[in-house]
Design an enzyme around this catalytic site. Structure first.
Site, short mmCIF file in Angstrom:
data_model
loop_
_atom_site.label_atom_id
_atom_site.label_comp_id
_atom_site.label_asym_id
_atom_site.label_seq_id
_atom_site.Cartn_x
_atom_site.Cartn_y
_atom_site.Cartn_z
CG ASP A 185 -5.24 9.34 -11.60
OD1 ASP A 185 -5.52 8.71 -10.56
OD2 ASP A 185 -6.09 9.93 -12.28
CG HIS A 195 -8.19 12.99 -7.48
ND1 HIS A 195 -8.10 11.92 -6.61
CD2 HIS A 195 -9.11 13.82 -6.94
CE1 HIS A 195 -8.92 12.09 -5.60
NE2 HIS A 195 -9.56 13.24 -5.78
CG ASP A 207 -1.86 1.16 1.27
OD1 ASP A 207 -2.99 0.99 0.80
OD2 ASP A 207 -1.47 2.25 1.76
CG ASN A 250 -5.24 11.30 -4.66
OD1 ASN A 250 -4.71 11.46 -5.76
ND2 ASN A 250 -5.72 10.15 -4.27
CD GLU A 302 -4.57 4.23 -1.13
OE1 GLU A 302 -4.74 4.60 0.04
OE2 GLU A 302 -5.45 4.35 -2.01
#
Length: 482
Positions: free
Chosen positions: A372, A368, A355, A363, A398
């Site tokens: 990404d 975002h 993770d 973010n 994630e």
């Protein structure tokens, strides 16, 4: 017989193509269901009744049977609850704006708006900001959904407009109205997929009906041939019997010759009639066979096109759109395969669950799009840094999962540690600032008596311990865990 077997094979191939199309439809439906579940979870917390209705939506999805008419009624109930929330918010806003300020209570007239002094105002602003953030996230999910399913032109244009509104608008009333239409779009996409599949089945039924008609004609022709053969055989036997009787009973040689000649002529006529009918049947069957071959050629071309389309759609359905890694469905399929192989051969098998640390800060702080980009770069490094026999997939958000076949946890730790160091050194820059991105991971090995779910839960607990230990580290499950 060989021809009949060939047609059976064609029929089975057509049925396999139908099954593949059904799998594609089911994959699209699963995507839509996940989208609806995420939307309902994002909308929770507004009221107890609304939460109950949203929970009912998720229960219906788990049953894998959706009554569209019942859902329309459910949507009306949800709309009413949302309307009540709006009315309540307007009433609270009206009370806040009419509340006296401290200066007014003291007899002073000030120009400071009363809402600036209401203790709950900051909380309202925070709630509104959170709502806008959720709406924007739903817009992003809607974009991913549109990239993975097919809508008619009107519905797709409406969905694109809705996506733009969710991503760019700051008007909560407008966003709320847009969110109400998400369920309608999901239902429209499900109905379209179902309609396309039903149309495909109708076309397939039509082609199979033609094949059945040809089979019936072939069977009738075969029965006619057998009947004609039996008739000819009977006529020949009867003629030979009459000749034999005449030979026994005749005393005049000339009369016997004439009688035998007459019977032989009768047998020859019967053979001639049989040959003529057989020639006609062969011509009819030749024409039928030619027509069937033409139809089969068309069906084979269409089947190849469908199989190619099904393969593309399957690959698309099993691939995460953003990272181009296998997605959660592909992971479950591969995990089941490796689990069955582990049960058979008992070679070592380890699961890694990783993770990205503090991903929400990226973010929230950089947007975002930056998040990404991080997911894409990390996915590329994971794929490049693992063996070809290892398997990595994006599990969601994630989170990533890795399978290490024929590998124990210690060897998997070495491979994962190399990945951790490699990713922590990547030169991420946002808004001109260098940012270090790290991940935490948990490892768990399969042991006798384990199921797929049990090992995954142990890896998840190991990941939690790695997070709790300060992040940017890898933890192997304890031997006595679970």
């Amino acid at each position: 017989m060989a021809s009949e077997q060939s047609w059976k094979e064609k029929y089975l191939q057509a049925m396999e193509s139908s099954d593949s199309r059904e799998e594609q439809w089911q994959s699209e439906r699963n995507t839509l269901e996940r989208m609806l579940v995420r939307t309902s979870l994002a909308s929770e917390g507004q009221s107890r009744e609304l939460d109950r209705l949203l929970a009912r939506v998720r229960r219906d999805l788990r049953k894998k049977t959706v009554d569209v008419e019942a859902w329309r009624e459910l949507q009306e109930q949800i709309d009413r609850q949302v309307a009540l929330l709006d009315e309540r918010a307007e009433a609270e806003q009206a009370r806040s704006s009419s509340a006296p300020t401290p200066d007014a209570l003291n007899g002073n007239s000030g120009e400071t708006p009363a809402t600036d002094l209401v203790p709950g105002n900051d909380r309202d602003l925070a709630d509104n900001s959170e709502r806008l953030r959720i709406a924007q996230r739903v817009g992003e999910l809607l974009g991913q959904l549109l990239d993975q399913v097919t809508l008619d032109s009107v519905a797709e244009a409406r969905a694109r407009d809705l996506q733009r509104a969710l991503l760019s608008s700051n008007d909560w009333d407008e966003l709320r109205e847009g969110l109400n239409h998400v369920a309608e779009l999901v239902i429209a996409a499900v109905n379209r997929s179902r309609g396309e599949f039903e149309a495909f089945l109708k076309r397939l039924d039509g082609r199979l009906a033609l094949l059945h008609e040809h089979f019936a004609e072939q069977s009738t022709a075969q029965m006619d041939r057998l009947s004609a053969s039996e008739t000819l055989d009977q006529e020949i036997r009867e003629g030979m019997a009459r000749i034999g009787a005449d030979v026994r009973d005749s005393e005049d040689l000339n009369q016997l010759k004439a009688s035998v000649s007459q019977h032989l002529s009768s047998i020859g006529d019967a053979v001639g009639r049989f040959r003529d009918k057989e020639t006609d049947r062969e011509k009819v069957m030749s024409d039928q066979l030619r027509a069937m071959q033409e139809k089969i050629a068309v069906m084979e071309a269409h089947s190849e096109q469908l199989q190619s389309e099904v393969r593309r759609e399957r690959e698309r359905a099993m691939t995460d759109l953003l990272t181009q890694l296998p997605n959660r469905e592909a992971w479950q399929e591969r995990l089941s395969f490796e689990f069955n192989r582990w049960q058979r051969y008992r070679n070592e098998l380890t699961i890694g669950l990783l993770d990205i640390d503090l991903f929400k800060r990226i973010n929230d702080g950089y947007g975002h799009k930056a998040g990404d980009r991080v997911l894409q770069l990390i996915s590329r490094e994971l794929k490049a840094g693992l063996r070809t026999t290892d398997y990595v997939a994006r599990y969601g958000g994630e989170e990533f999962v890795v399978l290490f076949p024929e590998t124990g946890p210690d060897a998997a730790l070495v491979a994962m540690e190399k990945l951790r160091q490699r990713i922590s050194k990547l030169p991420f820059h946002f808004s001109g600032q260098p940012v270090t991105v790290t991940f935490s991971a948990g490892l768990a090995a399969f042991r006798r008596g384990d199921s797929e779910e049990v090992v995954f839960e142990r890896a998840d607990r190991a990941l939690y311990l790695a997070k709790d230990a300060g992040r940017n580290c890898i933890n192997i499950e304890a031997e006595d865990a679970g």
